[in-house]
Design a protein around this motif. Structure first.
Motif, mmCIF file in Angstrom:
data_model
loop_
_atom_site.group_PDB
_atom_site.id
_atom_site.type_symbol
_atom_site.label_atom_id
_atom_site.label_comp_id
_atom_site.label_asym_id
_atom_site.label_seq_id
_atom_site.Cartn_x
_atom_site.Cartn_y
_atom_site.Cartn_z
ATOM 1 N N ASP A 282 84.246 63.447 45.123
ATOM 2 C CA ASP A 282 83.802 62.164 44.600
ATOM 3 C C ASP A 282 85.085 61.088 44.214
ATOM 4 O O ASP A 282 86.172 61.677 43.750
ATOM 5 C CB ASP A 282 83.042 62.384 42.955
ATOM 6 N N THR A 283 84.861 59.845 44.243
ATOM 7 C CA THR A 283 85.936 58.993 43.688
ATOM 8 C C THR A 283 86.203 58.964 42.076
ATOM 9 O O THR A 283 85.197 59.122 41.581
ATOM 10 C CB THR A 283 85.538 57.749 44.271
ATOM 11 N N THR B 23 93.588 51.924 37.049
ATOM 12 C CA THR B 23 93.152 51.349 38.167
ATOM 13 C C THR B 23 93.044 49.879 37.920
ATOM 14 O O THR B 23 92.616 49.328 37.019
ATOM 15 C CB THR B 23 91.568 51.985 38.017
#
Length: 143
Positions: A3-4, A46
């Motif tokens: 999964d990211t 991010t």
């Protein structure tokens, strides 16, 4: 298939920091503050997520600029009405609203989108020593 990783899935606890702007250089302080607001020094940074911290800046009226910027640097605003243009120097704005100088410098270094507007709400600037965020137990940092 993996999964990211998305930082918003973590229960991220955002820290509160207290910065004293007394005798600090405007641009250098603004770059450090914008970096902390975005969370760029964190391992989970991010670009599209809000992983930054809250920043409280005190003594905004005692910020310094180098050279002749005290008299030559100008701030422009417009009311939206015909003839509503107002131009002020750094010196005039520092006497009237010293918080606006730091806010404008930091806002210009944040992204120009929805995320940047959200990050900007986490910046709190005060012209004196007092601030109403003592219950958050801000950690004092030297820049």
């Amino acid at each position: 298939m993996k999964d990211t990783f998305i930082p918003s899935q973590l229960n991220l606890k955002q820290q509160w920091y207290l910065i004293d702007a007394q005798n600090k250089c405007l641009g250098r302080l603004a770059t450090e503050v914008s970096t902390l607001l975005r969370g760029k020094k964190k391992a989970i940074f991010t670009p599209s997520q809000d992983v930054g911290d809250y920043i409280i800046i005190i003594n905004a009226n005692k910020i310094n600029v180098t050279g002749k910027k005290q008299n030559k640097k100008i701030y422009f605003r417009h009311s939206g009405r015909p003839g509503g243009k107002t131009i002020e120097t750094f010196e005039d704005l520092q006497l009237r609203i010293p918080e606006r100088i730091l806010e404008k410098a930091v806002r210009g270094m944040l992204p120009k989108n929805r995320l940047g507007r959200k990050l900007f709400t986490k910046l709190k600037v005060y012209k004196g020593q007092e601030h109403p965020h003592m219950s958050q137990k801000p950690q004092k940092i030297e820049l």
